[in-house]
Design a protein around this motif. Structure first.
Motif, PDB file in Angstrom:
ATOM      1  N   ILE A 212       0.842  -1.206   0.000  1.00 11.92           N
ATOM      2  CA  ILE A 212       0.000   0.000   0.000  1.00 11.92           C
ATOM      3  C   ILE A 212       0.876   1.254   0.000  1.00 11.92           C
ATOM      4  CG2 ILE A 212      -1.553   1.379   1.432  1.00 11.92           C
ATOM      5  CD1 ILE A 212      -3.064  -0.647  -0.141  1.00 11.92           C
ATOM      6  N   LYS A 213       1.928   1.269   0.818  1.00 15.32           N
ATOM      7  CA  LYS A 213       2.835   2.421   0.851  1.00 15.32           C
ATOM      8  C   LYS A 213       3.477   2.649  -0.513  1.00 15.32           C
ATOM      9  CE  LYS A 213       4.149   2.596   5.747  1.00 15.32           C
ATOM     10  NZ  LYS A 213       5.257   2.404   6.725  1.00 15.32           N
TER      11      LYS A 213
ATOM     12  N   THR B 133       4.547   1.774  -7.961  1.00 15.17           N
ATOM     13  CA  THR B 133       4.172   0.484  -8.550  1.00 15.17           C
ATOM     14  C   THR B 133       2.659   0.312  -8.536  1.00 15.17           C
ATOM     15  OG1 THR B 133       4.418  -1.924  -8.307  1.00 15.17           O
ATOM     16  CG2 THR B 133       4.435  -0.632  -6.295  1.00 15.17           C
ATOM     17  N   PRO B 134       2.063  -0.343  -9.561  1.00 20.19           N
ATOM     18  CA  PRO B 134       0.620  -0.607  -9.530  1.00 20.19           C
ATOM     19  C   PRO B 134       0.292  -1.696  -8.518  1.00 20.19           C
ATOM     20  CG  PRO B 134       1.609  -1.646 -11.448  1.00 20.19           C
ATOM     21  CD  PRO B 134       2.689  -0.833 -10.801  1.00 20.19           C
ATOM     22  N   LEU B 135      -0.963  -1.755  -8.127  1.00 15.91           N
ATOM     23  CA  LEU B 135      -1.422  -2.756  -7.160  1.00 15.91           C
ATOM     24  C   LEU B 135      -2.876  -3.101  -7.470  1.00 15.91           C
ATOM     25  CD1 LEU B 135      -1.222  -4.400  -4.488  1.00 15.91           C
ATOM     26  CD2 LEU B 135      -1.889  -2.303  -3.292  1.00 15.91           C
ATOM     27  N   THR B 136      -3.147  -4.373  -7.672  1.00 15.16           N
ATOM     28  CA  THR B 136      -4.514  -4.819  -7.967  1.00 15.16           C
ATOM     29  C   THR B 136      -4.966  -5.821  -6.916  1.00 15.16           C
ATOM     30  OG1 THR B 136      -4.273  -4.445 -10.336  1.00 15.16           O
ATOM     31  CG2 THR B 136      -5.972  -6.000  -9.661  1.00 15.16           C
ATOM     32  N   LEU B 137      -6.244  -5.750  -6.576  1.00 16.39           N
ATOM     33  CA  LEU B 137      -6.820  -6.597  -5.533  1.00 16.39           C
ATOM     34  C   LEU B 137      -7.949  -7.437  -6.120  1.00 16.39           C
ATOM     35  CD1 LEU B 137      -6.342  -6.663  -2.327  1.00 16.39           C
ATOM     36  CD2 LEU B 137      -8.552  -5.541  -2.207  1.00 16.39           C
TER      37      LEU B 137
ATOM     38  N   PRO C  14       0.791  -7.063  -6.206  1.00 17.86           N
ATOM     39  CA  PRO C  14       1.688  -5.921  -6.422  1.00 17.86           C
ATOM     40  C   PRO C  14       2.309  -5.996  -7.819  1.00 17.86           C
ATOM     41  CG  PRO C  14       2.114  -6.969  -4.300  1.00 17.86           C
ATOM     42  CD  PRO C  14       1.223  -7.891  -5.069  1.00 17.86           C
ATOM     43  N   GLU C  15       2.598  -4.821  -8.373  1.00 17.42           N
ATOM     44  CA  GLU C  15       3.220  -4.720  -9.697  1.00 17.42           C
ATOM     45  C   GLU C  15       2.336  -5.319 -10.788  1.00 17.42           C
ATOM     46  OE1 GLU C  15       7.118  -6.412  -9.398  1.00 17.42           O
ATOM     47  OE2 GLU C  15       7.704  -5.113  -7.727  1.00 17.42           O
ATOM     48  N   THR C  16       1.025  -5.329 -10.561  1.00 17.20           N
ATOM     49  CA  THR C  16       0.067  -5.864 -11.531  1.00 17.20           C
ATOM     50  C   THR C  16      -1.044  -4.842 -11.766  1.00 17.20           C
ATOM     51  OG1 THR C  16       0.501  -8.120 -10.778  1.00 17.20           O
ATOM     52  CG2 THR C  16      -1.514  -7.758 -12.063  1.00 17.20           C
TER      53      THR C  16
ATOM     54  N   GLU D  82      -5.839   6.566  -2.213  1.00 16.89           N
ATOM     55  CA  GLU D  82      -6.685   5.506  -1.674  1.00 16.89           C
ATOM     56  C   GLU D  82      -5.950   4.810  -0.540  1.00 16.89           C
ATOM     57  OE1 GLU D  82      -9.860   2.475  -3.646  1.00 16.89           O
ATOM     58  OE2 GLU D  82      -7.877   2.494  -4.557  1.00 16.89           O
ATOM     59  N   ASN D  83      -6.711   4.122   0.322  1.00 18.83           N
ATOM     60  CA  ASN D  83      -6.103   3.280   1.355  1.00 18.83           C
ATOM     61  C   ASN D  83      -6.612   1.850   1.158  1.00 18.83           C
ATOM     62  OD1 ASN D  83      -8.709   3.118   2.562  1.00 18.83           O
ATOM     63  ND2 ASN D  83      -8.278   4.925   3.821  1.00 18.83           N
TER      64      ASN D  83
END
Length: 350
Positions: free
Chosen positions: A201-202, A209-213, A267-269, A315-316
């Protein structure tokens, strides 16, 4: 189990095992890890609050079914590693306090002994006959030996305390890991997942870096439990967790968020990569053939619905989860067995 979590001997563990199997059989409860954990805590007397609760239920002849076991597990057992960790932390604090007291006492004693030596050396300088010199030398030798013996004892106590602290540190590390792990699937639990997400998240907030959930939820899971029993339901959850682990890689994080809901951070996606992975998981599960081990009955097809969201600026974690969960809810509403994404403004079905 961890030594400090369940430190029973093999003989005691075997005795508890016989009691547990007998009582679970009498209550017609399934022999699942969760049921066993609850009854082990009860039979061993290690969990007074749980023991009191079960004794009261049995005295009133309340119905004790698997749902009751799950509630007891959640309320009294699932956080036990944290409770034990706190106890171990207090023990470590007591050890450190004891060592500090020992060192302070040793320092005071050495100060007194130093003063005694100075006084005897002064007496030696002023001695006028052979007999006095002999007695003073003897006293100096004895006082020196006491200092040596005292230092040796302090050194032994310090080394012992350090060894105990090292063991406690290792055990605390194991306990903290256990407190963050879902007992059934071996994945991270909600607490563990949230802790693991601090760094991703940080990094995402720093726009490095991108981050997908992805949030996934088994479709009509209650029917599986109702029709085939909780053991079969638990096996489905375990097999699904293996499927998720098979599909994630590198820095990806997977966890069981509760019940039949699972969560994955990538992460990184980017969004398209997250959607592609969600679809791989969904179609892989849909193709699997399921059979109840206990009854041998075919369960048929088991499907899953998924929601995907990519981190957006400012965003958090909570808001990212909320958007992915909203996408999941839409996938359920649209008939299940599908993947929806939240693009930051609305839910869409690619």
């Amino acid at each position: 189990m961890l030594k400090n979590l369940y430190p029973d001997s093999l003989e005691a563990s075997g005795r508890y095992l016989r009691i547990i199997l007998k009582e679970l059989s009498e209550l017609k409860l399934p022999y699942t890890p969760i049921a066993y954990s609850v009854w082990y805590e009860y039979a061993s007397g290690r969990n007074p609050e749980l023991h009191k609760e079960i004794e009261a239920a049995r005295k009133k002849k309340d119905l004790i079914n698997y749902q009751t076991i799950l509630e007891w597990f959640k309320h009294y057992v699932s956080d036990r590693p944290l409770v034990v960790a706190k106890e171990q932390t207090r023990k470590a604090e007591n050890l450190l306090n004891g060592m500090t007291s020992c060192l302070n006492e040793a320092g005071n004693r050495m100060g007194r002994q130093r003063d005694n030596l100075k006084a005897r050396i002064e007496d030696l300088n002023n001695a006028s006959n052979q007999s006095d010199i002999k007695n003073i030398c003897r006293d100096i030798i004895l006082e020196t030996q006491r200092i040596i013996d005292g230092n040796t004892e302090v050194k032994k106590n310090v080394h012992k305390t350090i060894s105990e602290l090292d063991a406690l540190t290792l055990e605390l590390k194991k306990l903290r890991e256990a407190a963050k792990t879902d007992m059934l699937t071996g994945l991270l639990n909600r607490r563990g997942f949230e802790d693991a997400m601090v760094k991703p998240i940080k990094e995402a907030q720093a726009k490095t870096t991108p981050l997908t959930l992805i949030i996934a939820d088994l479709d009509r899971f209650k029917r599986i439990n109702d029709n085939y029993g909780h053991i079969t339901g638990d096996n489905v959850l375990k097999l699904l967790s293996r499927l998720l682990q098979k599909h994630i890689k590198g820095k990806d994080i997977a966890g069981r968020f509760g019940g039949e809901e699972f969560i994955m951070a990538l992460p990184e996606t980017k969004m398209d990569g997250g959607f592609a992975l969600a679809e791989q998981i969904r179609t892989s599960l849909e193709k699997m053939k399921w059979q109840s081990k206990s009854s041998g009955k075919d369960i048929g097809t088991i499907t899953i619905s998924l929601g995907v969201a990519q981190f957006i600026p400012d965003e958090n974690l909570n808001s990212l989860i909320a958007r992915a969960d909203k996408a999941l809810y839409s996938a359920k509403e649209k008939g299940r067995n599908r993947t929806a994404i939240h693009n930051g403004k609305e839910v869409i079905f690619p």
